[in-house]
Scaffold this motif. Structure first.
Motif, mmCIF file in Angstrom:
data_model
loop_
_atom_site.group_PDB
_atom_site.id
_atom_site.type_symbol
_atom_site.label_atom_id
_atom_site.label_comp_id
_atom_site.label_asym_id
_atom_site.label_seq_id
_atom_site.Cartn_x
_atom_site.Cartn_y
_atom_site.Cartn_z
ATOM 1 N N LEU A 72 36.726 31.707 34.872
ATOM 2 C CA LEU A 72 38.149 31.544 35.194
ATOM 3 C C LEU A 72 39.019 32.309 34.190
ATOM 4 C CD1 LEU A 72 39.691 30.012 37.363
ATOM 5 C CD2 LEU A 72 40.000 28.139 35.756
ATOM 6 N N ILE A 73 38.681 32.160 32.925
ATOM 7 C CA ILE A 73 39.459 32.862 31.884
ATOM 8 C C ILE A 73 39.351 34.372 32.088
ATOM 9 C CG2 ILE A 73 39.535 33.414 29.405
ATOM 10 C CD1 ILE A 73 38.849 30.505 28.827
ATOM 11 N N ALA A 74 38.129 34.843 32.366
ATOM 12 C CA ALA A 74 37.929 36.294 32.523
ATOM 13 C C ALA A 74 38.788 36.836 33.652
ATOM 14 C CB ALA A 74 36.450 36.583 32.783
ATOM 15 N N ILE A 75 38.825 36.111 34.764
ATOM 16 C CA ILE A 75 39.588 36.622 35.912
ATOM 17 C C ILE A 75 41.096 36.561 35.625
ATOM 18 C CG2 ILE A 75 40.124 36.232 38.350
ATOM 19 C CD1 ILE A 75 37.242 35.269 38.731
ATOM 20 N N VAL A 76 41.544 35.394 35.138
ATOM 21 C CA VAL A 76 42.988 35.229 34.887
ATOM 22 C C VAL A 76 43.469 36.230 33.826
ATOM 23 C CG1 VAL A 76 44.762 33.635 34.034
ATOM 24 C CG2 VAL A 76 42.998 32.822 35.604
ATOM 25 N N LEU A 77 42.634 36.469 32.840
ATOM 26 C CA LEU A 77 43.012 37.383 31.752
ATOM 27 C C LEU A 77 43.156 38.811 32.257
ATOM 28 C CD1 LEU A 77 43.300 37.966 28.646
ATOM 29 C CD2 LEU A 77 40.833 38.240 28.595
ATOM 30 N N THR A 78 42.227 39.262 33.089
ATOM 31 C CA THR A 78 42.161 40.690 33.405
ATOM 32 C C THR A 78 42.960 41.105 34.635
ATOM 33 O OG1 THR A 78 39.989 40.140 34.276
ATOM 34 C CG2 THR A 78 40.044 41.374 32.238
ATOM 35 N N VAL A 79 43.132 40.167 35.588
ATOM 36 C CA VAL A 79 43.812 40.624 36.811
ATOM 37 C C VAL A 79 45.246 41.066 36.544
ATOM 38 C CG1 VAL A 79 42.428 39.343 38.498
ATOM 39 C CG2 VAL A 79 44.443 38.266 37.506
ATOM 40 N N TYR A 80 45.889 40.525 35.519
ATOM 41 C CA TYR A 80 47.288 40.860 35.250
ATOM 42 C C TYR A 80 47.448 42.024 34.266
ATOM 43 C CZ TYR A 80 48.701 36.625 37.665
ATOM 44 O OH TYR A 80 48.907 35.681 38.611
ATOM 45 N N MET A 81 46.380 42.448 33.646
ATOM 46 C CA MET A 81 46.500 43.390 32.534
ATOM 47 C C MET A 81 47.233 44.673 32.882
ATOM 48 S SD MET A 81 43.204 43.328 30.206
ATOM 49 C CE MET A 81 43.127 42.094 28.979
ATOM 50 N N ILE A 82 46.695 45.439 33.828
ATOM 51 C CA ILE A 82 47.303 46.722 34.192
ATOM 52 C C ILE A 82 48.611 46.503 34.982
ATOM 53 C CG2 ILE A 82 46.874 48.968 35.303
ATOM 54 C CD1 ILE A 82 44.968 48.495 32.993
ATOM 55 N N PRO A 83 48.609 45.651 36.024
ATOM 56 C CA PRO A 83 49.854 45.476 36.785
ATOM 57 C C PRO A 83 51.019 45.019 35.921
ATOM 58 C CG PRO A 83 48.025 44.498 37.972
ATOM 59 C CD PRO A 83 47.520 44.889 36.632
ATOM 60 N N ASN A 84 50.781 44.153 34.950
ATOM 61 C CA ASN A 84 51.860 43.685 34.073
ATOM 62 C C ASN A 84 52.465 44.829 33.277
ATOM 63 O OD1 ASN A 84 51.943 41.101 34.843
ATOM 64 N ND2 ASN A 84 51.145 40.208 32.941
ATOM 65 N N GLU A 85 51.598 45.705 32.788
ATOM 66 C CA GLU A 85 52.073 46.861 32.009
ATOM 67 C C GLU A 85 52.940 47.764 32.870
ATOM 68 O OE1 GLU A 85 51.632 47.394 28.851
ATOM 69 O OE2 GLU A 85 49.999 46.059 28.281
ATOM 70 N N ILE A 86 52.505 47.892 34.143
ATOM 71 C CA ILE A 86 53.270 48.771 35.045
ATOM 72 C C ILE A 86 54.600 48.106 35.400
ATOM 73 C CG2 ILE A 86 53.275 49.848 37.343
ATOM 74 C CD1 ILE A 86 50.184 50.067 37.040
ATOM 75 N N GLU A 87 54.511 46.794 35.725
ATOM 76 C CA GLU A 87 55.699 46.068 36.150
ATOM 77 C C GLU A 87 56.751 46.011 35.037
ATOM 78 O OE1 GLU A 87 56.603 41.648 37.639
ATOM 79 O OE2 GLU A 87 54.696 42.482 38.353
ATOM 80 N N ARG A 88 56.296 45.768 33.816
ATOM 81 C CA ARG A 88 57.240 45.665 32.684
ATOM 82 C C ARG A 88 57.611 47.035 32.111
ATOM 83 N NH1 ARG A 88 54.086 40.900 29.751
ATOM 84 N NH2 ARG A 88 52.993 42.746 29.028
#
Lengths: 262, 499
Positions: A64-80
């Motif tokens: 669960l941690i692995a998925i929650v941690l990584t799914v947002y990594m790239i999109p968050n950088e792009i979004e912000r």
């Protein structure tokens, strides 16, 4: 290399500060802590219950941690739009992706290490097991770490071209199917009555998807007494397999991310 | 250009890595995992889809553990029926949990009883099938081999060749506990093979001596003393029961048995007779004679459908099933009990009326079987009757065709060294002399219906003679004077009831 290192250390810092991950981690540690109390319910096989429950919690929470941690990594950088700041410096896209991935793996290592540490301390404190069983548990925890590192690579790969929500389900789905592969193949192989086409399909899927069940070696730990020959070779094999698959996913991710407009 | 080259290189590395993972996974990891880490068993056919999905995700052991915790609470509540499906599910989910197999086998074999604590023996083939499955799934440890052997040795308490077969397999496993290894000598003896029992005792003796030499701890001393004592006793018994005289080369050549005075000579006539009275619906009184004064005789009585499918003489074909069926045949009746002999007679009321599901009495015709095998007798009685009934006879009901002495030898093993086929070698020179006879009853008689509703059905052996003894003497057990002879043909004291 310096760019990759600084991206990865920043990623670890970000991961540690994310509350959602800390909450999941706390729940995991809490669940592991109550397992010894649960085992008294089964007087005849309390060790079996303790080990299987602890490893169950460790694996599920890590995934669960692995998925929650990584799914947002790239999109968050792009979004912000922070990615523009990074890529405007002498940092290649592949370095950014690899740095992000390594950061995720380091963060996962810290979190799994914490849970595994609590698990081993409690297990030793409540059950006073022999040292071999402690080492067995440690080995399984290390394999789970390789498993979630592979899962993180899957999620990073998907995050280069899908939204976080879709990625969450995709990564969870790949992990689910990947965890089914060995038991499913085993079950079909043992059952001579199953149709050859289904057995063939099972073999085909086993060859294509990342096989997470390779890292699930808990059965002899839960039910000791069986001597396994050349176990170290197997552990090295699974580590090598994980490394190869991570390479595949990261390269594929780099190729896609390189063409993507951000 | 450079960018294109890099892309080509990356694609090349990707392809190589893919081939590499395929080779490692299919060529090594999958096979190794299946052999060493898979819980094993076939889950696909045995679980419903939701259980299957959960179990395949790699949480089989966890699920099995949780279910086993639940089973524990059912045990505590005495809800034994609820435990059965959980046991089955646990063994399917994680066939490596030996504790579930061992406890489940014991539970199925021992815990299903009627109101008078008689076991429902219709479950025993399933208990043994579970034991066999457990052994097959865990062939590297002695435990399930031993447990299955114990079920034959103690619960079936007959067909001791089967107990020997399983104990021999258990003894081949390195991890067997010394005290458990010892039981095989007794199984050999009960199987009518004292020569092998003696050889095995010598082997145990050497092992115990070696252990004691290495470590003088109390447990090792105790083991050594016990085995030495057993060895002494066995030697004395083999001589006094005339086994050496009858079976050694020298004994045969010099006709020792015919010329010598052995405890088993002459064979003692037990004078069995029996009468069965149906007192009311499903309630029987069984009484009769057994001319052996020393306490310790238990005669087996079986009441079963005359055409019970797996029936053999005074037993079922316990080894008939390889699959675990937790639902015994509800339309068939099989009751087995013991008649305890006191003062040379037995008198027992058998009440089956409170357990109609265990004793449905649906068939039309029934057999009442009486069976006594000296192999199951306690040692002080066996001293007279011999290992295989050499000193035992019954003028009316002696049989030598009821049980064969069979030796099992593993003939075929699977990949995990589990014996999947056994060669059955009948030992013709070791016949079993047993008492066996039957009486017949109809459903109407047992249920006291039709013409029997106001008549008391009584069936008896041809030699049964009504006793005039008062029943209140049953409470006193007369012990024979050992100075007279100490065996079954002892003269009863004057005050003992005479038939």
């Amino acid at each position: 290399m310096g760019a990759i290192l600084s991206i990865s250390t920043t990623t670890v810092g970000e991961a540690i500060r994310r509350r959602v991950l800390l909450v999941i981690l706390m729940i995991g540690v809490l669940l592991i802590s109550i397992v010894p109390a649960l085992s008294v319910l089964s007087a005849r096989s309390d060790l079996t219950t303790t080990i299987s429950s602890m490893l169950f919690v460790l694996r599920i929470v890590s995934v669960l941690i692995a998925i929650v941690l990584t799914v947002y990594m790239i999109p968050n950088e792009i979004e912000r739009r922070t990615i523009y700041t990074i890529l405007s410096k002498p940092v290649q896209r592949w370095q950014f992706l690899v740095g992000k991935y390594l950061g995720a793996v380091l963060a996962l290592g810290l979190m799994i290490g914490l849970m595994a540490g609590v698990m081993l301390i409690l297990f030793y404190f409540f059950k006073h097991p022999p040292m071999e069983r402690m080492l067995d548990l440690l080995r399984q925890a290390i394999l789970y770490f390789i498993e979630v590192s592979l899962l993180a690579a899957v999620a990073i790969f998907f995050s280069t071209f899908v939204t976080p929500l879709v990625n969450f389900f995709l990564s969870a789905g790949v992990w689910g199917v990947g965890s089914l592969l060995n038991p499913l193949y085993d079950s079909f192989a043992n059952n001579q009555g199953s149709a050859p086409i289904i057995r063939g399909m099972a073999k085909f899927v086993t060859s294509i998807l990342p096989n997470f069940s390779n890292y699930d070696v808990k059965n002899p730990i839960i039910n000791p007494g069986v001597t396994i020959q050349n176990e170290t070779t197997y552990y090295l094999g699974t580590a090598g397999y994980g490394l190869l698959y991570i390479t595949i996913l990261i390269i594929a991710g780099i190729l896609i991310f390189d063409r993507r407009e951000v | 250009m450079r960018r294109k080259n890099t892309k080509t290189t990356l694609l090349g590395v990707l392809a190589l890595a893919f081939v590499g993972q395929f080779a490692v996974s299919q060529g090594y990891l999958l096979g190794f995992w299946r052999k060493n880490y898979s819980p094993g068993g076939i889950v696909a056919n045995n679980l419903d889809p939701s259980q299957l999905a959960l179990s395949l995700f790699g949480f089989r052991e966890f699920l099995a553990g949780m279910l086993w915790v639940r089973a524990d609470s059912f045990f505590d509540q005495g809800n034994y029926d609820a435990v059965l499906p959980i046991i089955r599910l646990c063994t399917i989910l994680d066939p490596k949990q030996i504790d579930v197999y061992a406890t489940g086998m014991w539970h199925i074999g021992y815990n299903f009883t009627d109101e008078e604590q008689r076991s429902d023996r219709r479950y025993i083939p399933s208990a043994l099938a579970l034991g066999k499955e457990g052994a097959r799934q865990n062939p590297n440890t002695y435990e399930m081999f031993f447990e299955t052997g114990w079920m034959w040795y103690h619960k079936v308490d007959d067909d001791y060749g089967q107990a020997v077969k399983w104990f021999e397999e258990a003894a081949k496993r390195e991890d067997i506990l010394p005290a458990r290894r010892n039981l095989l000598w007794s199984a050999y003896q009960k199987a009518g093979r004292p020569d092998e029992s003696l050889n095995y005792l010598y082997d145990l003796y050497d092992r115990a001596k070696g252990r004691l030499k290495d470590d003088q701890q109390f447990g090792n001393r105790q083991q050594y003393d016990t085995i030495e004592n057993n060895l002494d006793t066995m030697l004395v018994r083999m001589v006094q029961r005339g086994w050496v005289a009858q079976h050694s080369e020298e004994g045969k050549k010099n006709n020792w048995y015919a010329n010598g005075a052995y405890d088993t000579k002459p064979p003692f006539d037990v004078g069995f007779s029996a009468k069965v009275t149906v007192l009311s619906d499903r309630v029987l009184r069984v009484e009769g004679t057994w001319n052996v004064l020393p306490v310790g005789t238990r005669i087996r009585i079986v009441l079963r459908d005359a055409d019970y499918p797996q029936a053999k003489m005074a037993e079922l074909d316990w080894d008939s099933s390889d699959s675990v069926n937790l639902d015994p045949p509800r339309n068939l009746t099989f009751m087995q009990d013991q008649l305890f002999v006191r003062n040379r007679h037995f008198n027992r009321k058998i009440d089956m009326s409170k357990d109609p599901t265990m004793y449905p009495f649906i068939a039309k015709n029934y057999l009442v079987e009486f069976y006594y095998n000296p192999r199951s007798a306690p040692p002080h009685i066996q001293d007279k009757f011999g290992f295989n009934g050499e000193g035992f006879t019954d003028k009316n009901f002696l049989r030598t065709d009821v049980r064969e002495t069979i030796q099992f030898k593993p003939a075929k093993f699977d990949d995990h060294k589990f014996p999947i086929e056994f060669e059955q070698i009948p030992l013709k020179d070791i016949p079993q002399r047993v008492m066996y006879t039957t009486l017949s009853l109809t459903q109407e008689q047992i249920r006291r219906k039709g013409e029997w509703s106001d008549k008391t059905p009584v069936v008896k052996t041809v030699n049964y003679v009504e006793s005039t003894d008062s029943k209140d003497k049953d409470d006193v057990i007369y012990i024979p004077n050992l100075r007279v002879s100490g065996t079954g043909d002892a003269k009863a004291p004057a005050e003992a009831p005479k038939k």
